[in-house]
Scaffold this motif. Structure first.
Motif, PDB file in Angstrom:
ATOM      1  N   GLY A 172       0.823  -1.198   0.000  1.00  0.00           N
ATOM      2  CA  GLY A 172       0.000   0.000   0.000  1.00  0.00           C
ATOM      3  C   GLY A 172       0.856   1.246   0.000  1.00  0.00           C
ATOM      4  O   GLY A 172       2.081   1.200   0.119  1.00  0.00           O
ATOM      5  N   ARG A 173       0.198   2.366  -0.155  1.00  0.00           N
ATOM      6  CA  ARG A 173       0.930   3.627  -0.216  1.00  0.00           C
ATOM      7  C   ARG A 173       1.497   3.990   1.149  1.00  0.00           C
ATOM      8  O   ARG A 173       0.918   3.669   2.184  1.00  0.00           O
ATOM      9  CB  ARG A 173       0.022   4.749  -0.720  1.00  0.00           C
ATOM     10  CG  ARG A 173      -0.334   4.583  -2.193  1.00  0.00           C
ATOM     11  CD  ARG A 173      -0.897   5.866  -2.762  1.00  0.00           C
ATOM     12  NE  ARG A 173      -1.171   5.720  -4.187  1.00  0.00           N
ATOM     13  CZ  ARG A 173      -0.266   5.889  -5.141  1.00  0.00           C
ATOM     14  NH1 ARG A 173       0.963   6.219  -4.828  1.00  0.00           N
ATOM     15  NH2 ARG A 173      -0.589   5.734  -6.413  1.00  0.00           N
ATOM     16  N   LEU A 174       2.631   4.692   1.117  1.00  0.00           N
ATOM     17  CA  LEU A 174       3.189   5.243   2.350  1.00  0.00           C
ATOM     18  C   LEU A 174       2.354   6.447   2.774  1.00  0.00           C
ATOM     19  O   LEU A 174       1.796   7.161   1.943  1.00  0.00           O
ATOM     20  CB  LEU A 174       4.636   5.679   2.117  1.00  0.00           C
ATOM     21  CG  LEU A 174       5.618   4.592   1.676  1.00  0.00           C
ATOM     22  CD1 LEU A 174       6.957   5.224   1.314  1.00  0.00           C
ATOM     23  CD2 LEU A 174       5.800   3.542   2.758  1.00  0.00           C
ATOM     24  N   SER A 175       2.308   6.678   4.087  1.00  0.00           N
ATOM     25  CA  SER A 175       1.615   7.856   4.596  1.00  0.00           C
ATOM     26  C   SER A 175       2.502   9.084   4.437  1.00  0.00           C
ATOM     27  O   SER A 175       3.737   8.990   4.513  1.00  0.00           O
ATOM     28  CB  SER A 175       1.268   7.672   6.074  1.00  0.00           C
ATOM     29  OG  SER A 175       0.429   6.557   6.244  1.00  0.00           O
ATOM     30  N   SER A 176       1.877  10.229   4.214  1.00  0.00           N
ATOM     31  CA  SER A 176       2.654  11.461   4.171  1.00  0.00           C
ATOM     32  C   SER A 176       3.179  11.770   5.570  1.00  0.00           C
ATOM     33  O   SER A 176       2.452  11.640   6.553  1.00  0.00           O
ATOM     34  CB  SER A 176       1.785  12.617   3.671  1.00  0.00           C
ATOM     35  OG  SER A 176       2.525  13.817   3.675  1.00  0.00           O
ATOM     36  N   PRO A 177       4.447  12.180   5.688  1.00  0.00           N
ATOM     37  CA  PRO A 177       5.007  12.448   7.016  1.00  0.00           C
ATOM     38  C   PRO A 177       4.458  13.713   7.665  1.00  0.00           C
ATOM     39  O   PRO A 177       4.580  13.882   8.877  1.00  0.00           O
ATOM     40  CB  PRO A 177       6.500  12.566   6.755  1.00  0.00           C
ATOM     41  CG  PRO A 177       6.601  12.973   5.318  1.00  0.00           C
ATOM     42  CD  PRO A 177       5.449  12.323   4.617  1.00  0.00           C
ATOM     43  N   GLY A 267       2.765   6.306  11.385  1.00  0.00           N
ATOM     44  CA  GLY A 267       2.111   7.453  11.990  1.00  0.00           C
ATOM     45  C   GLY A 267       2.683   7.883  13.322  1.00  0.00           C
ATOM     46  O   GLY A 267       2.243   8.893  13.886  1.00  0.00           O
ATOM     47  N   GLN A 268       3.682   7.180  13.817  1.00  0.00           N
ATOM     48  CA  GLN A 268       4.301   7.570  15.089  1.00  0.00           C
ATOM     49  C   GLN A 268       5.128   8.832  14.896  1.00  0.00           C
ATOM     50  O   GLN A 268       5.799   9.015  13.880  1.00  0.00           O
ATOM     51  CB  GLN A 268       5.191   6.432  15.599  1.00  0.00           C
ATOM     52  CG  GLN A 268       5.909   6.742  16.910  1.00  0.00           C
ATOM     53  CD  GLN A 268       6.695   5.549  17.423  1.00  0.00           C
ATOM     54  OE1 GLN A 268       6.379   4.393  17.116  1.00  0.00           O
ATOM     55  NE2 GLN A 268       7.734   5.811  18.201  1.00  0.00           N
ATOM     56  N   PRO A 297       9.701  10.363  -4.136  1.00  0.00           N
ATOM     57  CA  PRO A 297       8.730   9.933  -3.113  1.00  0.00           C
ATOM     58  C   PRO A 297       7.274  10.070  -3.544  1.00  0.00           C
ATOM     59  O   PRO A 297       6.407   9.362  -3.014  1.00  0.00           O
ATOM     60  CB  PRO A 297       9.016  10.872  -1.932  1.00  0.00           C
ATOM     61  CG  PRO A 297      10.394  11.397  -2.159  1.00  0.00           C
ATOM     62  CD  PRO A 297      10.525  11.488  -3.643  1.00  0.00           C
ATOM     63  N   LEU A 298       6.971  10.974  -4.484  1.00  0.00           N
ATOM     64  CA  LEU A 298       5.562  11.292  -4.764  1.00  0.00           C
ATOM     65  C   LEU A 298       4.741  10.091  -5.206  1.00  0.00           C
ATOM     66  O   LEU A 298       3.589   9.951  -4.784  1.00  0.00           O
ATOM     67  CB  LEU A 298       5.473  12.431  -5.785  1.00  0.00           C
ATOM     68  CG  LEU A 298       5.938  13.806  -5.272  1.00  0.00           C
ATOM     69  CD1 LEU A 298       5.813  14.846  -6.363  1.00  0.00           C
ATOM     70  CD2 LEU A 298       5.169  14.215  -4.030  1.00  0.00           C
ATOM     71  N   PRO A 299       5.256   9.167  -6.048  1.00  0.00           N
ATOM     72  CA  PRO A 299       4.428   8.002  -6.409  1.00  0.00           C
ATOM     73  C   PRO A 299       4.165   7.057  -5.236  1.00  0.00           C
ATOM     74  O   PRO A 299       3.288   6.200  -5.339  1.00  0.00           O
ATOM     75  CB  PRO A 299       5.277   7.296  -7.495  1.00  0.00           C
ATOM     76  CG  PRO A 299       6.183   8.346  -8.030  1.00  0.00           C
ATOM     77  CD  PRO A 299       6.482   9.210  -6.858  1.00  0.00           C
ATOM     78  N   TRP A 300       4.928   7.214  -4.150  1.00  0.00           N
ATOM     79  CA  TRP A 300       4.802   6.293  -3.017  1.00  0.00           C
ATOM     80  C   TRP A 300       3.846   6.787  -1.944  1.00  0.00           C
ATOM     81  O   TRP A 300       3.386   5.994  -1.107  1.00  0.00           O
ATOM     82  CB  TRP A 300       6.170   6.042  -2.378  1.00  0.00           C
ATOM     83  CG  TRP A 300       7.072   5.212  -3.244  1.00  0.00           C
ATOM     84  CD1 TRP A 300       7.891   5.637  -4.253  1.00  0.00           C
ATOM     85  CD2 TRP A 300       7.221   3.790  -3.192  1.00  0.00           C
ATOM     86  NE1 TRP A 300       8.542   4.579  -4.822  1.00  0.00           N
ATOM     87  CE2 TRP A 300       8.146   3.430  -4.179  1.00  0.00           C
ATOM     88  CE3 TRP A 300       6.676   2.782  -2.378  1.00  0.00           C
ATOM     89  CZ2 TRP A 300       8.543   2.108  -4.405  1.00  0.00           C
ATOM     90  CZ3 TRP A 300       7.066   1.477  -2.598  1.00  0.00           C
ATOM     91  CH2 TRP A 300       7.981   1.142  -3.603  1.00  0.00           C
ATOM     92  N   ILE A 301       3.570   8.096  -1.905  1.00  0.00           N
ATOM     93  CA  ILE A 301       2.784   8.624  -0.783  1.00  0.00           C
ATOM     94  C   ILE A 301       1.400   9.113  -1.254  1.00  0.00           C
ATOM     95  O   ILE A 301       1.237   9.399  -2.428  1.00  0.00           O
ATOM     96  CB  ILE A 301       3.522   9.745  -0.039  1.00  0.00           C
ATOM     97  CG1 ILE A 301       3.838  10.940  -0.967  1.00  0.00           C
ATOM     98  CG2 ILE A 301       4.796   9.242   0.595  1.00  0.00           C
ATOM     99  CD1 ILE A 301       4.461  12.117  -0.254  1.00  0.00           C
TER     100      ILE A 301
END
Length: 301
Positions: A172-177, A267-268, A297-301
């Motif tokens: 799945g996609r990574l969350s935006s930090p 999300g921590q 990073p953009l395609p991952w988040i």
């Protein structure tokens, strides 16, 4: 803005004043330290390694072109006696520096035209044209590779992985930090701190100092400390994706809230936004790395 004192570990910050000399000696030099990379043994890893090589070639060409254009500007300001003579012969006005145009004309044949300002300008102009052609070719090659890598990233983020350690990447996609405004994209750019062309290995997200930074996915902290121009820098290993080790890294933090070896969940809060290292203002520098090599990073988040 003032740069904080360099801590005793993690390498020094290259000063803006010395960056130009470093790039002059090696136009592909990394002014930011880079984590170790894995051997490129899979087709996907070889693509990412090839992209990194092309981006450094683009960095090289941009820095060479910048230097050559500066040389051309200096040469164009220099007086050229041959050019002055040709002007005099075509206008009928002798150059002020040489009233005896006949005597000057007698010496023209002995002048090496290449060693004049006009000759040097022509050579430099030719080098610029050649460099621009090569740069355009490399940029097309970079675009093709990036599109293929991004296509594979979309596939990798669309397929969930088997559940294992809860603090690891499960697809799945990574969350935006954080939810900051995108101010700089991934790729070769004119670095705002060092004022030379440099590969920007991630994206920049503007946010106020102290804004919480969230782990993009669960995993194990592999680096947390000062890292040269990155300032306070954290990297998290999330397991494997697309056949390679997937990690995210977070730079210029004002405060680190995790330590190497620690397991974190998605999300921590792992740190706070700052402007440490080679930074011109508070923001988060965020990276996604495959096998240790940076990708967009953009395609991952």
């Amino acid at each position: 803005m003032s740069v904080p004192a360099v801590p005793s570990s993690g390498g020094p910050i290259v000063s803006p004043g010395s960056a130009a000399a470093i790039i002059d000696a090696d136009p592909t030099a990394d002014l930011y330290p880079q984590p170790p990379v894995d051997p490129a043994v899979t087709p996907q890893a070889r693509q990412v390694a090839a992209l990194t090589d092309i981006q450094h070639r683009i960095q090289y060409l941009n820095n060479i072109l910048t230097r050559t254009r500066a040389d051309l500007t200096r040469v164009q300001r220099d007086p050229d006696p041959v050019l002055q003579l040709l002007t005099a012969l075509t206008t009928g006005v002798a150059p002020a520096s040489d009233p005896d145009s006949a005597a000057t004309l007698a010496t023209v044949d002995s002048v090496d035209a290449v060693d004049t300002a006009t000759g040097r300008a022509a050579a430099l102009s030719g080098a610029i044209t050649s460099g621009q052609t090569e740069l355009a070719r490399r940029q097309r090659e970079e675009t093709r590779l990036r599109q293929e890598i991004e296509r594979r990233a979309r596939l990798a983020t669309a397929i969930p992985q088997p559940a294992g350690n809860p603090a690891s990447y499960r697809g799945g996609r990574l969350s935006s930090p954080l939810s900051g405004r995108l101010t700089s994209r991934f790729g070769t750019r004119f670095d705002p701190y060092y004022h030379v062309w440099q590969l920007h290995a991630g994206i920049d997200l503007a946010a106020a100092t102290g804004t919480p930074i969230l782990a993009a996915a669960g995993g194990r902290v592999t680096r947390a400390g000062w890292y040269g121009g990155y300032g306070n820098y954290t990297c998290i290993d999330h397991g494997r994706a697309d056949g390679q080790r997937l990690s995210t890294c977070y730079g210029h933090q004002s405060k680190l809230l995790v330590s190497p070896g620690q397991q974190v969940r998605a999300g921590q809060v792992i740190g706070r936004v700052g402007s440490t290292g080679a930074s011109t203002g508070p923001h988060l520098h965020f990276e996604v790395r495959l096998g240790g090599r940076p990708v967009d990073p953009l395609p991952w988040i």
